[in-house]
Scaffold this motif. Structure first.
Motif, PDB file in Angstrom:
ATOM      1  N   HIS A   1       0.820  -1.214   0.000  1.00 31.22           N
ATOM      2  CA  HIS A   1       0.000   0.000   0.000  1.00 31.22           C
ATOM      3  C   HIS A   1       0.857   1.268   0.000  1.00 31.22           C
ATOM      4  O   HIS A   1       0.442   2.282  -0.573  1.00 31.22           O
ATOM      5  N   GLY A   2       2.018   1.224   0.622  1.00 32.54           N
ATOM      6  CA  GLY A   2       2.882   2.393   0.620  1.00 32.54           C
ATOM      7  C   GLY A   2       3.822   2.433  -0.570  1.00 32.54           C
ATOM      8  O   GLY A   2       4.005   3.479  -1.195  1.00 32.54           O
ATOM      9  N   ALA A   3       4.397   1.286  -0.925  1.00 31.88           N
ATOM     10  CA  ALA A   3       5.434   1.249  -1.955  1.00 31.88           C
ATOM     11  C   ALA A   3       4.884   1.382  -3.367  1.00 31.88           C
ATOM     12  O   ALA A   3       5.602   1.828  -4.270  1.00 31.88           O
ATOM     13  N   ALA A   4       3.622   1.019  -3.594  1.00 33.97           N
ATOM     14  CA  ALA A   4       3.065   1.097  -4.950  1.00 33.97           C
ATOM     15  C   ALA A   4       3.130   2.514  -5.500  1.00 33.97           C
ATOM     16  O   ALA A   4       3.358   2.730  -6.695  1.00 33.97           O
ATOM     17  N   LEU A   5       2.935   3.494  -4.629  1.00 37.26           N
ATOM     18  CA  LEU A   5       2.956   4.894  -5.063  1.00 37.26           C
ATOM     19  C   LEU A   5       4.296   5.310  -5.641  1.00 37.26           C
ATOM     20  O   LEU A   5       4.348   6.177  -6.525  1.00 37.26           O
ATOM     21  N   THR A   6       5.364   4.757  -5.136  1.00 36.18           N
ATOM     22  CA  THR A   6       6.686   5.175  -5.571  1.00 36.18           C
ATOM     23  C   THR A   6       7.278   4.252  -6.627  1.00 36.18           C
ATOM     24  O   THR A   6       8.400   4.496  -7.094  1.00 36.18           O
ATOM     25  N   ASP A   7       6.565   3.214  -7.019  1.00 34.69           N
ATOM     26  CA  ASP A   7       7.017   2.397  -8.135  1.00 34.69           C
ATOM     27  C   ASP A   7       6.980   3.249  -9.402  1.00 34.69           C
ATOM     28  O   ASP A   7       5.989   3.942  -9.659  1.00 34.69           O
ATOM     29  N   PRO A   8       8.042   3.271 -10.212  1.00 37.80           N
ATOM     30  CA  PRO A   8       8.039   4.110 -11.413  1.00 37.80           C
ATOM     31  C   PRO A   8       6.857   3.854 -12.337  1.00 37.80           C
ATOM     32  O   PRO A   8       6.412   4.744 -13.061  1.00 37.80           O
ATOM     33  N   GLY A   9       6.334   2.634 -12.281  1.00 42.13           N
ATOM     34  CA  GLY A   9       5.197   2.316 -13.127  1.00 42.13           C
ATOM     35  C   GLY A   9       3.930   3.044 -12.748  1.00 42.13           C
ATOM     36  O   GLY A   9       3.019   3.194 -13.575  1.00 42.13           O
ATOM     37  N   PHE A  10       3.851   3.511 -11.484  1.00 44.34           N
ATOM     38  CA  PHE A  10       2.635   4.192 -11.032  1.00 44.34           C
ATOM     39  C   PHE A  10       2.452   5.510 -11.768  1.00 44.34           C
ATOM     40  O   PHE A  10       1.415   5.749 -12.415  1.00 44.34           O
ATOM     41  N   ALA A  11       3.445   6.402 -11.682  1.00 44.55           N
ATOM     42  CA  ALA A  11       3.332   7.700 -12.357  1.00 44.55           C
ATOM     43  C   ALA A  11       3.214   7.517 -13.866  1.00 44.55           C
ATOM     44  O   ALA A  11       2.456   8.239 -14.533  1.00 44.55           O
ATOM     45  N   ALA A  12       3.937   6.541 -14.411  1.00 38.86           N
ATOM     46  CA  ALA A  12       3.875   6.307 -15.850  1.00 38.86           C
ATOM     47  C   ALA A  12       2.476   5.879 -16.275  1.00 38.86           C
ATOM     48  O   ALA A  12       1.962   6.329 -17.311  1.00 38.86           O
ATOM     49  N   ALA A  13       1.848   5.004 -15.470  1.00 39.92           N
ATOM     50  CA  ALA A  13       0.492   4.539 -15.806  1.00 39.92           C
ATOM     51  C   ALA A  13      -0.519   5.669 -15.730  1.00 39.92           C
ATOM     52  O   ALA A  13      -1.400   5.790 -16.603  1.00 39.92           O
ATOM     53  N   VAL A  14      -0.417   6.518 -14.700  1.00 36.43           N
ATOM     54  CA  VAL A  14      -1.345   7.639 -14.570  1.00 36.43           C
ATOM     55  C   VAL A  14      -1.183   8.597 -15.742  1.00 36.43           C
ATOM     56  O   VAL A  14      -2.168   9.006 -16.388  1.00 36.43           O
ATOM     57  N   ALA A  15       0.055   8.972 -16.058  1.00 35.24           N
ATOM     58  CA  ALA A  15       0.292   9.922 -17.126  1.00 35.24           C
ATOM     59  C   ALA A  15      -0.158   9.374 -18.481  1.00 35.24           C
ATOM     60  O   ALA A  15      -0.760  10.095 -19.281  1.00 35.24           O
ATOM     61  N   ALA A  16       0.103   8.097 -18.726  1.00 35.57           N
ATOM     62  CA  ALA A  16      -0.302   7.494 -19.998  1.00 35.57           C
ATOM     63  C   ALA A  16      -1.813   7.453 -20.130  1.00 35.57           C
ATOM     64  O   ALA A  16      -2.369   7.743 -21.195  1.00 35.57           O
ATOM     65  N   PHE A  17      -2.505   7.097 -19.043  1.00 36.45           N
ATOM     66  CA  PHE A  17      -3.968   7.001 -19.111  1.00 36.45           C
ATOM     67  C   PHE A  17      -4.595   8.374 -19.315  1.00 36.45           C
ATOM     68  O   PHE A  17      -5.573   8.511 -20.060  1.00 36.45           O
ATOM     69  N   LEU A  18      -4.052   9.388 -18.670  1.00 38.65           N
ATOM     70  CA  LEU A  18      -4.632  10.728 -18.799  1.00 38.65           C
ATOM     71  C   LEU A  18      -4.214  11.435 -20.071  1.00 38.65           C
ATOM     72  O   LEU A  18      -4.769  12.468 -20.424  1.00 38.65           O
ATOM     73  N   ARG A  19      -3.235  10.889 -20.758  1.00 31.25           N
ATOM     74  CA  ARG A  19      -2.800  11.500 -22.009  1.00 31.25           C
ATOM     75  C   ARG A  19      -3.848  11.345 -23.095  1.00 31.25           C
ATOM     76  O   ARG A  19      -3.920  12.140 -24.006  1.00 31.25           O
TER      77      ARG A  19
END
Length: 268
Positions: free
Chosen positions: A250-268
């Protein structure tokens, strides 16, 4: 040949400014903004965190700013720089969802892309299901089947009453390890423990009309997160949604590089 030094991660990018919005019940909410253009992205943090603590370390604001997006991140009432009353009647994710809408109104924003983590995902689901015209795209992160089956954060794993008691305890030494972890995290953030206990008393536990969500939706969960088990069940409850896993609990998922990449890709 000497080994290469690892490349340090870039420092989190601080917000450009902070707005103060007085809500309809008199609580002032702080909203941190990163400059940008186009439709804003609203980021809503999880329980016992804050916008300035949770989001910059995730890399999400930096990734969105790189795409030219304007980012708004409120501190939920009782968290961060927002006011922190101790009355449970002033809390609950439904009240926080109203805060989000009132913040948008105060800042003159019609519709947004909305990203919520854990408690923030419950808030975001409430906004998207009750005011679908205000949400263009939706990311529900750090949650799973509990949101669809219980209407909130999975209290089968994190009982709300036990969490509230832990936050009010004089001596946390004998607490269950799960709630003790949340107590220790809350102490480290500097948040008001009694305000957090009031939110725990008011946690949302009623069915959500997820079928009313019209925004394209991504359910994003850590593969070792006990609070986000079976994210595919949540995705199946939201029309047209899909689920995706990143690494971490629950804490580490936020800092996995894939998290920000997935959010940015989906909102693109």
């Amino acid at each position: 040949m000497e080994p290469l030094e690892p490349t340090p991660e870039p420092a989190p990018e601080p917000a450009s400014r902070t707005h103060r919005v007085r809500t309809s019940d008199g609580v002032t909410v702080a909203v941190h903004e990163w400059d940008g253009a186009g439709r804003p992205v609203v980021l809503h943090h999880g329980f016992s965190a804050s916008a300035s603590l949770e989001w910059p370390r995730s890399g999400v604001p930096r990734a969105l700013r790189a795409a030219g997006r304007r980012v708004l991140a409120p501190d939920a009432r009782g968290h961060g720089e927002s006011e922190a009353p101790h009355d449970p009647a002033r809390y609950g994710e439904a009240r926080m969802a109203t805060d989000v809408v009132e913040v948008l109104d105060a800042l003159g924003v019609d519709d947004v892309d909305l990203v919520g983590y854990s408690m923030g995902a419950v808030v975001s689901a409430l906004v998207a299901s009750t005011r679908p015209a205000r949400v263009h795209r939706l990311v529900l992160a750090g949650v799973g089947a509990g949101l669809a089956e219980l209407g909130g954060v999975d209290t089968r794993v994190l009982p709300a009453a036990a969490l509230a008691a832990a936050l009010r305890a004089r001596d946390p030494g004998d607490l269950d390890p799960v709630v003790r972890g949340f107590r220790e995290f809350a102490e480290g953030t500097g948040n008001d423990l009694l305000a957090l206990a009031a939110q725990a008393d008011a946690v949302h536990d009623r069915p959500l009309d997820l079928a009313a969500v019209t925004a394209p939706t991504l359910v994003l969960a850590g593969d070792a997160d006990p609070l986000a088990r079976r994210p595919e069940v949540l995705a199946a409850a939201v029309p047209g949604a899909r689920s995706q896993l990143v690494r971490g609990d629950h804490g580490a998922a936020l800092t996995d590089p894939g998290f920000a990449a997935a959010v940015a890709a989906f909102l693109r």
